[in-house]
Design an enzyme around this catalytic site. Structure first.
Site, short mmCIF file in Angstrom:
data_model
loop_
_atom_site.label_atom_id
_atom_site.label_comp_id
_atom_site.label_asym_id
_atom_site.label_seq_id
_atom_site.Cartn_x
_atom_site.Cartn_y
_atom_site.Cartn_z
N SER A 174 0.68 -1.17 -0.06
CA SER A 174 -0.08 0.04 -0.04
C SER A 174 0.85 1.17 0.07
O SER A 174 1.57 1.46 -1.13
CB SER A 174 -0.89 0.01 1.11
N ASP A 272 -9.51 -4.68 -5.45
CA ASP A 272 -8.90 -3.49 -4.91
C ASP A 272 -8.94 -2.52 -5.92
O ASP A 272 -8.88 -2.37 -7.14
CB ASP A 272 -7.25 -3.69 -4.83
#
Length: 328
Positions: A174, A272
């Site tokens: 991330s 995602d």
């Protein structure tokens, strides 16, 4: 957890609130709403037998790290080094948190590497580029151990005795994946201690965004969660959400050909919101003048950072094994 407030905060005025992540009050108080608990290191993790310890890299600025050593390590055995950067939008989580500690134990055990999980300073108290600068400082500190004659108050025996400095890797999830990209670019134009090179980099579900919609991304504009977090953590960023640090394809962004890493692994997840931008990054890197090798790894039917939140799932185990196969 999102409804919790610090003692005496009920009467405070809120400056910024990005639920379910963070709340900032006008008096400067910061409330992090989803941090996992801080846990201590362990001489031998009960599940993986990996040993860990916390060390100080710098007092000015304050940078620390948690080091991990696999159980199978023999005296003076040389192992690959993974310099790891946690996620959390540059504003939550920690190298010392339960989630990252559990995850790094599994990576180190599976891959048989030394890991240095960097505790960089968080925004908004320390806005970007503080996290980038801290991460580079930590990487350069790791590289300094390749000099056999170097010795100072911050020299770490695990790295000195067991680190193979011809196999240094960067890895992050991330926001940590975003940090990896920015460090790999910097390593292409700046020299690390003792001229250490980055062999490989893993960008897992990397945090990239921009003002122009890519693929199936939602068209949320300034209300996008990614835009709101970026404005919080880097309020002075030239170009805002199109700053090259968050949008590698913004006008004026450095060429990907400059990346100082011999190979790259880009990991994405089918559910995602950041998936399409990760694939775009992979395609751009593959078609650039960069001379390295890049691989794309996708797991369908999973969301952002699923492998950290649910390490016991079969897909998380597949993801960890894929990391391990790359870190050779």
């Amino acid at each position: 957890m999102a409804s919790a407030t610090p003692t005496g905060s009920s009467s405070k005025e809120i400056e910024t609130e990005i639920l379910p992540f963070i709340r900032v009050y006008k008096d400067g108080t910061v409330e992090r709403l989803i941090d996992s608990p801080i846990v201590p290191p362990s001489l031998q993790d009960p599940q993986t037998r990996v040993s860990s310890k916390d060390i100080v890299i710098s007092n000015d600025p304050t940078i620390s790290a948690r080091l991990y050593l696999p159980n199978s390590t023999q005296s003076f055995q040389k192992l690959p080094i993974l310099v790891y950067f946690h996620g959390g939008g540059f504003c939550v989580e920690s190298a010392f948190s339960f989630l990252d500690h559990r995850y790094l134990n599994l990576i180190v055990s599976e891959a048989n590497v030394i890991a240095v999980s960097v505790e960089y300073r968080l925004a908004p108290e320390h806005p970007l580029p503080a996290a980038y600068d801290d991460s580079w400082h930590a990487l350069d500190w790791v590289a300094s151990h390749s000099n056999s004659t170097a010795n100072n108050a911050y020299t770490e025996p695990w790295l000195k005795n067991h680190g193979d400095f011809s196999r240094v890797y960067l890895g992050g999830d991330s926001a940590g994946g975003n940090i990896v990209h920015n460090l790999a670019l910097r390593a292409g134009v700046e020299t690390l201690n003792d001229n250490v090179k980055i062999l490989g980099s893993v960008l897992s579900h990397p945090s990239f965004w921009g003002s122009e919609r890519i693929g199936s991304e939602p068209n949320q504009g300034s209300s996008s969660l990614h835009v709101r977090i970026w404005n919080l953590v880097y309020p002075s960023a030239p170009g805002g959400i199109d700053n090259p640090a968050i949008n590698p394809f913004a006008p004026g962004a450095p060429s990907l050909a400059a990346i100082g890493s011999s190979k790259m692994l880009i990991c994405v997840a089918g559910k995602d919101e950041l998936r399409d931008r990760g694939i775009w990054y992979y395609e751009a890197l593959k078609n650039s003048e960069w001379q390295g090798q890049v691989e794309l790894f996708e797991i369908q039917d999973e969301g952002h950072a699923f492998h950290i939140y649910n390490t016991e799932s079969e897909n998380a185990k597949i993801m960890i094994r894929r990391w391990a196969s790359f870190l050779l």
